[in-house]
Each structure stands twice: as C-alpha cells, then as structure tokens.
Design a protein around this motif. Structure first.
Motif, mmCIF file in Angstrom:
data_model
loop_
_atom_site.group_PDB
_atom_site.id
_atom_site.type_symbol
_atom_site.label_atom_id
_atom_site.label_comp_id
_atom_site.label_asym_id
_atom_site.label_seq_id
_atom_site.Cartn_x
_atom_site.Cartn_y
_atom_site.Cartn_z
ATOM 1 N N VAL A 1 54.699 49.298 71.428
ATOM 2 C CA VAL A 1 54.134 48.715 70.203
ATOM 3 C C VAL A 1 53.945 47.209 70.372
ATOM 4 N N ALA A 2 54.942 46.528 70.944
ATOM 5 C CA ALA A 2 54.858 45.069 71.116
ATOM 6 C C ALA A 2 53.738 44.683 72.084
ATOM 7 N N ALA A 3 53.667 45.362 73.236
ATOM 8 C CA ALA A 3 52.653 45.015 74.237
ATOM 9 C C ALA A 3 51.247 45.281 73.712
ATOM 10 N N VAL A 4 51.052 46.428 73.064
ATOM 11 C CA VAL A 4 49.731 46.758 72.537
ATOM 12 C C VAL A 4 49.350 45.800 71.403
ATOM 13 N N THR A 5 50.295 45.472 70.530
ATOM 14 C CA THR A 5 50.019 44.545 69.419
ATOM 15 C C THR A 5 49.637 43.165 69.939
ATOM 16 N N VAL A 6 50.434 42.634 70.860
ATOM 17 C CA VAL A 6 50.128 41.308 71.421
ATOM 18 C C VAL A 6 48.812 41.366 72.187
ATOM 19 N N GLY A 7 48.558 42.477 72.880
ATOM 20 C CA GLY A 7 47.292 42.627 73.598
ATOM 21 C C GLY A 7 46.091 42.599 72.667
ATOM 22 N N ARG B 1 50.416 54.527 80.109
ATOM 23 C CA ARG B 1 48.963 54.691 80.046
ATOM 24 C C ARG B 1 48.378 54.023 78.813
ATOM 25 N N ALA B 2 49.076 54.124 77.681
ATOM 26 C CA ALA B 2 48.594 53.467 76.461
ATOM 27 C C ALA B 2 48.539 51.958 76.662
ATOM 28 N N CYS B 3 49.619 51.403 77.196
ATOM 29 C CA CYS B 3 49.652 49.948 77.432
ATOM 30 C C CYS B 3 48.568 49.535 78.415
ATOM 31 N N THR B 4 48.476 50.243 79.523
ATOM 32 C CA THR B 4 47.516 49.871 80.562
ATOM 33 C C THR B 4 46.082 49.963 80.059
ATOM 34 N N ALA B 5 45.762 51.011 79.330
ATOM 35 C CA ALA B 5 44.393 51.171 78.832
ATOM 36 C C ALA B 5 44.008 50.030 77.898
ATOM 37 N N VAL B 6 44.866 49.752 76.926
ATOM 38 C CA VAL B 6 44.571 48.686 75.957
ATOM 39 C C VAL B 6 44.512 47.323 76.649
ATOM 40 N N LEU B 7 45.508 47.040 77.476
ATOM 41 C CA LEU B 7 45.564 45.720 78.105
ATOM 42 C C LEU B 7 44.443 45.513 79.115
ATOM 43 N N CYS B 8 44.092 46.561 79.835
ATOM 44 C CA CYS B 8 43.019 46.431 80.833
ATOM 45 C C CYS B 8 41.665 46.220 80.145
ATOM 46 N N VAL B 9 41.415 46.971 79.087
ATOM 47 C CA VAL B 9 40.166 46.784 78.338
ATOM 48 C C VAL B 9 40.131 45.376 77.733
ATOM 49 N N GLY B 10 41.273 44.932 77.217
ATOM 50 C CA GLY B 10 41.354 43.573 76.689
ATOM 51 C C GLY B 10 41.083 42.530 77.755
ATOM 52 N N LEU B 11 41.648 42.753 78.937
ATOM 53 C CA LEU B 11 41.442 41.812 80.046
ATOM 54 C C LEU B 11 39.969 41.743 80.437
ATOM 55 N N VAL B 12 39.300 42.897 80.487
ATOM 56 C CA VAL B 12 37.871 42.918 80.830
ATOM 57 C C VAL B 12 37.056 42.174 79.770
ATOM 58 N N SER B 13 37.436 42.329 78.509
ATOM 59 C CA SER B 13 36.724 41.613 77.437
ATOM 60 C C SER B 13 36.881 40.109 77.582
ATOM 61 N N LEU B 14 38.050 39.676 78.034
ATOM 62 C CA LEU B 14 38.315 38.238 78.181
ATOM 63 C C LEU B 14 37.822 37.684 79.513
ATOM 64 N N VAL B 15 37.847 38.529 80.546
ATOM 65 C CA VAL B 15 37.427 38.105 81.890
ATOM 66 C C VAL B 15 36.458 39.164 82.430
#
Length: 197
Positions: free
Chosen positions: A28-34, A83-97
């Motif tokens: 929850v924390a990682a996805v929220t911060v992401g 998988r939930a964390c990686t999917a959200v964070l990776c998509v977020g990373l692509v949006s930013l970079v």
C-alpha cells in the motif's frame, strides 16, 4: 532429491502473520507513494517508492524466517504484491522517464509473465516458497531465487536506469528474459519427470 515432506510445507496458512502485515503495508505504501510521484511528476518520490518496496520486501522475508512464520499463503501474497508494486512503479517510471519505455516493456513482460509462472511453480511441490526451490532443483533456484539472483534480476535493470545507462539496462533485461526462458523449460521438464504436468 529430498523434498520438504512435512505438514508445514503443504499447509496454506495461517494468514494473519507479521510478515503478511508487513507485505500489506509495504505494498500500500509503495503503490501510494508511486502514484503520488506520478501525479506530481517527481522522480525523487518514485525512487522513494522503489525504496519502500524493496526495503519492505526484504523486511517481510526476514520477519517470516526470523519469526518462524513462513507459509505458502504468505509466499503467494508476497509474489502477488511484488507484481502489483512493480507494475505500478514501472509504469510510473516510464511516464516520468519515457526513454526507459523499451526496457520497461521487456522487463515487465519477463517479470509479470515468465517470473510469475516460475515463482508460483513451487506450489507443485511440497516446499514452502520459491526460496526452498533448491530442494526441487538447485540450478533453477540459483538462477532465480538465490540472494545473488534476486538482486541481479531486478536491481541490475533499475541500477543501470538510475545511472542513465538505458542500453545496458536493456541488455540486462534481455539477459534476464533468457534466464527465465531457460528456467521455465527446466521447470516444465521437472514437472514432466515428476508426473505433475
């Protein structure tokens, strides 16, 4: 081959354990911060979200072993949460970079499909989690779930991205795909050999 042949290895729960609570909180924390990082356009916050994810992932595994609370349900919960964390964070990373989009596609397909299949394969044998897959096959375990493999498979890609080495990150991601394909083939052979396919 000697497998763990105890009720603990084939029992699902309990579900209410300290490691499972840690897994829930870190997810929850990682996805929220992401998501906050994505909305605010902050690469620094995205790095913090990755840190929460990785630190929490290490902590829940450590707590499970230290407290004697390793369970098959906990292992599956950990795998799904990763998988939930990686999917959200990776998509977020692509949006930013956006320059990391190709690396992200290769990495996500590998992690979300091949690695998920591999990680859940432990359920076909009486072992507690992928961490004990060495009891089924030492080579597959060494390439996928040994401490060195766990760090190399994800941190190699993210580390190269962090240093702006996108081509190196792509090379590492492709190498990880090759390892996962070899591992899937090895697991299929094991399933056939053991009459589980």
């Amino acid at each position: 081959m000697t497998l763990v042949d105890s009720r603990a290895a084939i029992t699902v729960g309990p579900l209410r354990t300290v490691p499972n609570y840690i897994t829930a909180v870190r997810t929850v924390a990682a996805v929220t911060v992401g998501i906050v990082a994505l909305v605010s356009g902050s690469v620094a916050l995205m790095a913090v979200s990755y840190g929460i994810y990785w630190l929490g992932d290490v902590l829940d595994g450590w707590a499970a072993r230290r407290l004697g609370q390793e369970t098959r349900a906990g292992a599956v919960f950990d795998i799904v949460s990763d998988r939930a964390c990686t999917a959200v964070l990776c998509v977020g990373l692509v949006s930013l970079v956006p320059d990391v989009a190709v690396v992200a596609v290769v990495f996500l397909l590998s992690f979300l499909v091949l690695d998920t299949m591999l990680s859940l394969a432990f359920l076909c044998w009486p072992v507690l989690s992928p961490n004990y897959f060495h009891l089924v096959d030492r080579r597959v375990w060494a390439w996928n779930w040994s401490p060195v493999a766990k760090v190399a498979n994800t941190a190699g890609v993210i580390g190269a991205i962090a240093f702006g080495q996108y081509l190196l990150a792509l090379g590492v991601a492709v190498a990880v795909v090759a390892v996962k394909l070899w591992s899937v083939a090895a697991v299929v052979r094991l399933l056939e050999r053991d009459g589980r396919a």
